[in-house]
Design an enzyme around this catalytic site. Structure first.
Site, PDB file in Angstrom:
ATOM      1  N   SER A  70     -12.313 -18.231  -8.693  1.00  0.00           N
ATOM      2  CA  SER A  70     -12.348 -16.869  -8.705  1.00  0.00           C
ATOM      3  C   SER A  70     -11.164 -16.334  -9.008  1.00  0.00           C
ATOM      4  O   SER A  70     -10.251 -16.525  -8.204  1.00  0.00           O
ATOM      5  CB  SER A  70     -13.217 -16.123  -7.349  1.00  0.00           C
ATOM      6  OG  SER A  70     -13.157 -14.812  -7.465  1.00  0.00           O
ATOM      7  N   ALA A  71     -10.833 -15.464  -9.971  1.00  0.00           N
ATOM      8  CA  ALA A  71      -9.270 -15.062 -10.334  1.00  0.00           C
ATOM      9  C   ALA A  71      -9.450 -13.494 -10.728  1.00  0.00           C
ATOM     10  O   ALA A  71     -10.318 -12.863 -10.121  1.00  0.00           O
ATOM     11  CB  ALA A  71      -9.089 -15.901 -11.507  1.00  0.00           C
ATOM     12  N   LYS A  90     -18.579 -17.331 -17.156  1.00  0.00           N
ATOM     13  CA  LYS A  90     -17.334 -16.595 -16.660  1.00  0.00           C
ATOM     14  C   LYS A  90     -17.788 -15.119 -16.841  1.00  0.00           C
ATOM     15  O   LYS A  90     -18.324 -14.594 -17.772  1.00  0.00           O
ATOM     16  CB  LYS A  90     -16.282 -16.590 -17.848  1.00  0.00           C
ATOM     17  CG  LYS A  90     -15.050 -15.983 -17.584  1.00  0.00           C
ATOM     18  CD  LYS A  90     -13.752 -16.322 -18.147  1.00  0.00           C
ATOM     19  CE  LYS A  90     -12.701 -15.531 -17.980  1.00  0.00           C
ATOM     20  NZ  LYS A  90     -11.443 -16.082 -18.898  1.00  0.00           N
ATOM     21  N   ASP A 227      -1.087 -18.376 -21.761  1.00  0.00           N
ATOM     22  CA  ASP A 227      -1.056 -18.447 -20.366  1.00  0.00           C
ATOM     23  C   ASP A 227      -1.533 -19.844 -19.877  1.00  0.00           C
ATOM     24  O   ASP A 227      -2.324 -20.348 -19.183  1.00  0.00           O
ATOM     25  CB  ASP A 227      -2.367 -17.438 -19.904  1.00  0.00           C
ATOM     26  CG  ASP A 227      -2.562 -17.097 -18.343  1.00  0.00           C
ATOM     27  OD1 ASP A 227      -1.699 -17.325 -17.806  1.00  0.00           O
ATOM     28  OD2 ASP A 227      -3.792 -16.785 -17.533  1.00  0.00           O
TER      29      ASP A 227
END
Length: 294
Positions: A70-71, A90, A227
């Protein structure tokens, strides 16, 4: 974390930039990478139903209620398709677009104030950082773009004959702006050091493969994973191969920028600091009036 998704994302930037921030900050903000409190399962399933037009019970043979991660932007759950393939789902956090818009409004005003009060803030170009942050966040909020990025990365690897570096293959028929279904990788996150050692894996072999592939996409295609922290890099013993995850933030260079980056890398390797200063000025990495000799 309590301040919400935009600030969690900012925390991820700190965690992913240990050379720019004190080590204790980078270590602390690693908790923002994939340990953000999850949102309720019924809400998540309703988002999937709204986005894909069918409930999870119809879309999948099995769906894992406990999240894999969980971001800041999304929550990820495991699932199994009706043909038996294992995937990850997602799902974008509810109401995140409005929260991001409000947070960025305040960030811009904060940057404006700081740049007028402190020279360091002006040299760091805080306003420019927030503008760039805004652009990448807007792109990251559309999962259809991430699906395109996954396909593009795999196509680049295939065109260069690289078979041991890959990204998850998206299920385009089960993906939308707010939901992305993609292949599930089995392996170890690069930052799961204890598990990697216990499995007897030579991590350096994988890291070299991943770094070579990352540089290849930059130099040859002007495309790069923006990223690429350790949490988004997987060591896949089956192959063996390297898996890149989370293609929500992608950088793209023009041919001119691509050549500038190549010159930067070569000048850095040769310790030609005069050439480095020239290139940094040329690409606009420093403001006018900087003491070039210093």
């Amino acid at each position: 974390v309590a301040m919400g998704p935009t600030f969690i994302k900012l925390g991820q930037v700190v965690a992913s930039s240990p050379g720019l921030f004190p080590a204790r900050y980078s270590r602390e903000f690693e908790r923002c990478l994939d340990s953000v409190p999850p949102f309720p399962l019924p809400l998540l399933k309703s988002i999937i139903t709204d986005a894909l037009g069918q409930p999870t019970d119809t879309l999948f043979r099995a769906f894992e209620d406990v999240p894999l991660g969980s971001a800041s932007i999304a929550q990820v759950h495991g699932a199994v398709l009706h043909d038996g393939r294992r995937v990850v789902v997602k799902v974008q956090r509810p109401g995140i677009a409005d929260m991001v818009r409000a947070d960025l409004w305040w960030m811009r005003r904060g940057a404006w104030v700081l740049e007028r009060l402190f020279l360091g803030a002006r040299l760091a170009n805080l306003s420019g950082v927030i503008d760039d942050f805004d652009r990448t966040l807007q792109e990251e909020l559309d999962f259809r773009k991430e699906a395109e990025n996954l396909l593009a990365f795999n196509a680049m690897m295939a065109s260069s004959g690289v078979s041991d570096v890959r990204a998850p293959v998206p299920e385009l028929s089960l993906s939308s702006e707010r939901v992305l279904v993609m292949e599930r990788f089995d392996g170890f996150k690069a930052d799961d050091i204890e598990a990697v050692r216990a499995a007897g894996i030579d991590a350096e072999v994988y890291i070299r493969k991943g770094l070579r592939a990352w540089l290849m996409t930059v130099i040859l295609h002007g495309f790069f994973h923006g990223d690429a922290h350790a949490g988004n890099l997987m060591l896949l013993p089956d192959g063996p191969a390297v898996g890149f995850l989370d293609f929500g933030i992608i950088g793209r260079f023009t041919d001119l920028q691509r050549h500038q980056v190549l010159r930067y890398v070569l000048a850095f390797a040769a310790k030609d600091y005069d050439a480095l200063a020239d290139i940094m000025t040329e690409i606009g990495a420093v403001t006018e009036g900087v003491n070039r000799q210093a």
